[in-house]
Design an enzyme around this catalytic site. Structure first.
Site, mmCIF file in Angstrom:
data_model
loop_
_atom_site.group_PDB
_atom_site.id
_atom_site.type_symbol
_atom_site.label_atom_id
_atom_site.label_comp_id
_atom_site.label_asym_id
_atom_site.label_seq_id
_atom_site.Cartn_x
_atom_site.Cartn_y
_atom_site.Cartn_z
ATOM 1 N N ASP B 25 4.872 34.097 20.350
ATOM 2 C CA ASP B 25 5.612 35.023 21.214
ATOM 3 C C ASP B 25 6.415 35.980 20.353
ATOM 4 O O ASP B 25 7.139 35.544 19.454
ATOM 5 C CB ASP B 25 6.608 34.247 22.090
ATOM 6 C CG ASP B 25 5.939 33.626 23.302
ATOM 7 O OD1 ASP B 25 4.714 33.754 23.442
ATOM 8 O OD2 ASP B 25 6.661 33.008 24.115
ATOM 9 N N LYS B 82 1.757 38.843 29.224
ATOM 10 C CA LYS B 82 1.844 37.987 30.402
ATOM 11 C C LYS B 82 1.944 38.769 31.697
ATOM 12 O O LYS B 82 2.586 39.821 31.747
ATOM 13 C CB LYS B 82 3.099 37.105 30.309
ATOM 14 C CG LYS B 82 3.024 36.004 29.259
ATOM 15 C CD LYS B 82 4.305 35.165 29.324
ATOM 16 C CE LYS B 82 4.471 34.255 28.141
ATOM 17 N NZ LYS B 82 3.502 33.161 28.089
ATOM 18 N N GLY B 154 10.337 27.185 26.642
ATOM 19 C CA GLY B 154 11.726 27.558 26.381
ATOM 20 C C GLY B 154 12.659 26.390 26.180
ATOM 21 O O GLY B 154 13.880 26.544 26.254
ATOM 22 N N ARG B 166 -2.211 14.983 26.901
ATOM 23 C CA ARG B 166 -2.778 13.639 27.072
ATOM 24 C C ARG B 166 -3.451 13.499 28.432
ATOM 25 O O ARG B 166 -4.478 12.837 28.569
ATOM 26 C CB ARG B 166 -1.683 12.570 26.936
ATOM 27 C CG ARG B 166 -1.334 12.248 25.510
ATOM 28 C CD ARG B 166 -0.733 10.845 25.420
ATOM 29 N NE ARG B 166 -0.265 10.548 24.076
ATOM 30 C CZ ARG B 166 -1.040 10.066 23.103
ATOM 31 N NH1 ARG B 166 -2.330 9.845 23.317
ATOM 32 N NH2 ARG B 166 -0.541 9.807 21.916
ATOM 33 N N GLY B 215 7.235 24.110 24.302
ATOM 34 C CA GLY B 215 8.137 23.154 23.676
ATOM 35 C C GLY B 215 7.840 22.866 22.219
ATOM 36 O O GLY B 215 8.523 22.064 21.591
ATOM 37 N N GLY B 236 6.364 29.692 21.451
ATOM 38 C CA GLY B 236 7.134 30.718 22.131
ATOM 39 C C GLY B 236 8.471 30.915 21.469
ATOM 40 O O GLY B 236 8.583 31.567 20.430
ATOM 41 N N SER B 237 9.488 30.284 22.038
ATOM 42 C CA SER B 237 10.847 30.467 21.548
ATOM 43 C C SER B 237 11.049 29.811 20.189
ATOM 44 O O SER B 237 11.973 30.173 19.458
ATOM 45 C CB SER B 237 11.821 29.858 22.556
ATOM 46 O OG SER B 237 11.389 30.116 23.876
#
Lengths: 175, 295
Positions: B25, B82, B154, B166, B215, B236-237
């Site tokens: 990101d 996005k 996030g 999983r 995450g 992402g973050s």
């Protein structure tokens, strides 16, 4: 695909993993990523040495990595006397597939049908010189495959359409 | 045969080229350059990273086309952007810009709670999120050419990414050992198109490339997802909310490539500076969970 054709295969991420191989495939991806990781893990010189005697097949980003000039400052092996232009056909929306005849593959399939070539943000092989020769081009003359001794480069992805002739051709070069 | 554009094979094909890679990101052209130099396989252009979207609240929408174009002109690697779930006009706009991939994303506020975009209508390929195999195959049925497990965006907490990976991969393994006569019942249970469930059984994997997202904040997180069996990761973050983004970006790329080599993982995990602060998923109220958006 090479495993299906009877070859023993393994992935190479580090220099020592080249030991004992007869041939190497440089796959598609982003040539900037491939070049960076190859540089950081000391693969550039071992790959250049490997290419002096062994077979290497580069598809798309792999073809860029084999070339001697990509008109941009990024790490290249410079093994083949070809120059390339990255993303020469435009962005993903312009990606396409097309059928092209490849005389070098004659005899590898009944009736020698054209190869269905899938181009994904593909490079153009701009020039071939020295010992390199063109193997195939689009109807407008743009070169899409080249060979130099045991080194093979295609701007497109034969593995995506399931056609195994380029891979069989490569295995013959490696044998 | 005439030249054909935008066949499903071409759309799926770009995702094939991203395999083993990291998609990052980025919110500015400068970030995009850092990502490219670090070895990112692609970048996701957006106005705010998920952690900031979470903190800001309000409605999150497609990014400004000007920002996306600026990022597209800065880097040579593929650029994704996005759109809100179900917002097919935002997708039409991104297609007209020529971005390489559209992410129909739960990170933005959904525009349609009942329907996702009919992605077959577009020349441009789509990636969509999922929490389980049924959701993945519904999206493929609608035309998604790439799937990512959702995780919880996030947060910097990898627990949901692990759960979703999983769940998807575990169901594929169950499917592989299942006698053919039980496949229809599983398709019913998953709410997934029968033909795609059958194809997944035959292939022993999803019919499109499957990344993990939501995450992932450290090199070890990325390698964990790869060892679980995904094809690559979205971060992402985790990168640009950390203390030293360039270094962390490069470390995560290396960890994703050498995911099975603990020595290299240890090496790249050294001296990375502060990770993103993060927020434990179990502390987040049910109503604020992003992964629940879409179905």
């Amino acid at each position: 695909m090479l495993a299906r054709l009877g070859a023993q295969v393994r992935e190479v991420r580090l220099p020592e993993e080249l030991d004992g191989l007869d041939g190497l495939v440089l796959p598609g991806g982003e040539s900037t990523t491939i070049g960076k990781l190859a540089t950081d893990y000391g693969l550039i010189e071992p790959l250049r040495a490997f290419g002096q005697t062994k077979a290497i097949y580069g598809t798309c980003a792999g073809a860029i990595f084999l070339s001697k000039d990509a008109e941009r400052n990024q790490p290249l092996l410079g093994l083949m006397d070809i120059t390339v232009e990255r993303n020469a056909y435009g962005r993903q929306v312009e990606s396409f597939d097309v059928e092209v005849p490849v005389p070098a593959l004659n005899g590898l399939a009944d009736g020698d049908p054209p190869v269905r070539a899938v181009f994904i943000r593909a490079p153009l092989i701009k020039t071939v010189s020295g010992d390199a020769k063109s193997l195939a081009s689009l109807p407008d003359g743009r070169i899409i495959a080249a060979q130099q001794g045991k080194l093979l480069a295609t701007a497109f992805h034969p593995e995506i359409s399931g056609d195994d002739r380029f891979h069989r051709y490569f295995l013959k070069l490696a044998a | 045969m005439e030249k054909q554009v935008a066949t499903f094979e071409v759309k799926k094909g770009l995702a094939q080229m991203l395999k083993g890679g990291v998609i990052m990101d980025v919110v500015t052209a400068e970030h995009a350059r850092i990502a490219e130099n670090a070895g990112a396989a692609a970048v996701m252009a957006l106005e705010r990273v998920p952690a900031d979207i979470r903190a800001h609240g309000g409605v999150a929408r497609m990014s400004d086309p000007g920002l996306i174009e600026e990022i597209m002109s800065t880097v040579s690697i593929p650029v994704m952007a996005k759109v809100r779930i179900g917002h097919f006009v935002e997708a039409q706009i991104l297609e007209s810009l020529g971005v390489d991939y559209v992410d129909e994303s739960e990170v933005l506020t959904p525009a349609d709670e009942a329907n996702h975009i009919n992605k077959h209508d577009f020349k441009i390929p789509f990636v969509c999120g999922c929490r389980n195999l049924g959701e993945a195959l519904r999206r493929v049925g609608e035309g998604a050419a790439m799937i990512r497990t959702k995780g919880e965006a996030g947060t910097g907490d990898v627990v949901e990414a692990v759960r979703h990976a999983r769940t998807v991969l575990g169901t594929v393994r169950r499917l592989q050992t299942m006698p053919d006569e039980e496949v229809m019942a599983l398709a019913k249970e998953l709410g997934a198109p029968y033909e795609l469930v059958k194809e997944t059984k035959e292939l022993g994997r999803l019919p499109v490339v499957n990344f993990a997202a939501g995450g992932i904040a450290t090199p070890a997180d990325a390698a964990l997802m790869m060892q679980l069996g995904v094809d690559g990761v979205f971060v992402g973050s985790g990168i640009f909310k950390s203390g030293d983004p360039a270094r962390r970006a490069e470390a995560i790329v290396k960890a994703t490539t050498h995911y099975n080599n603990a020595k290299i993982l240890a090496e790249v995990s050294r001296n990375l500076g502060e990770p993103m602060v993060g927020r434990q998923v179990t502390d987040i109220p049910e109503a604020d969970l992003i992964a629940k958006r879409g179905w």
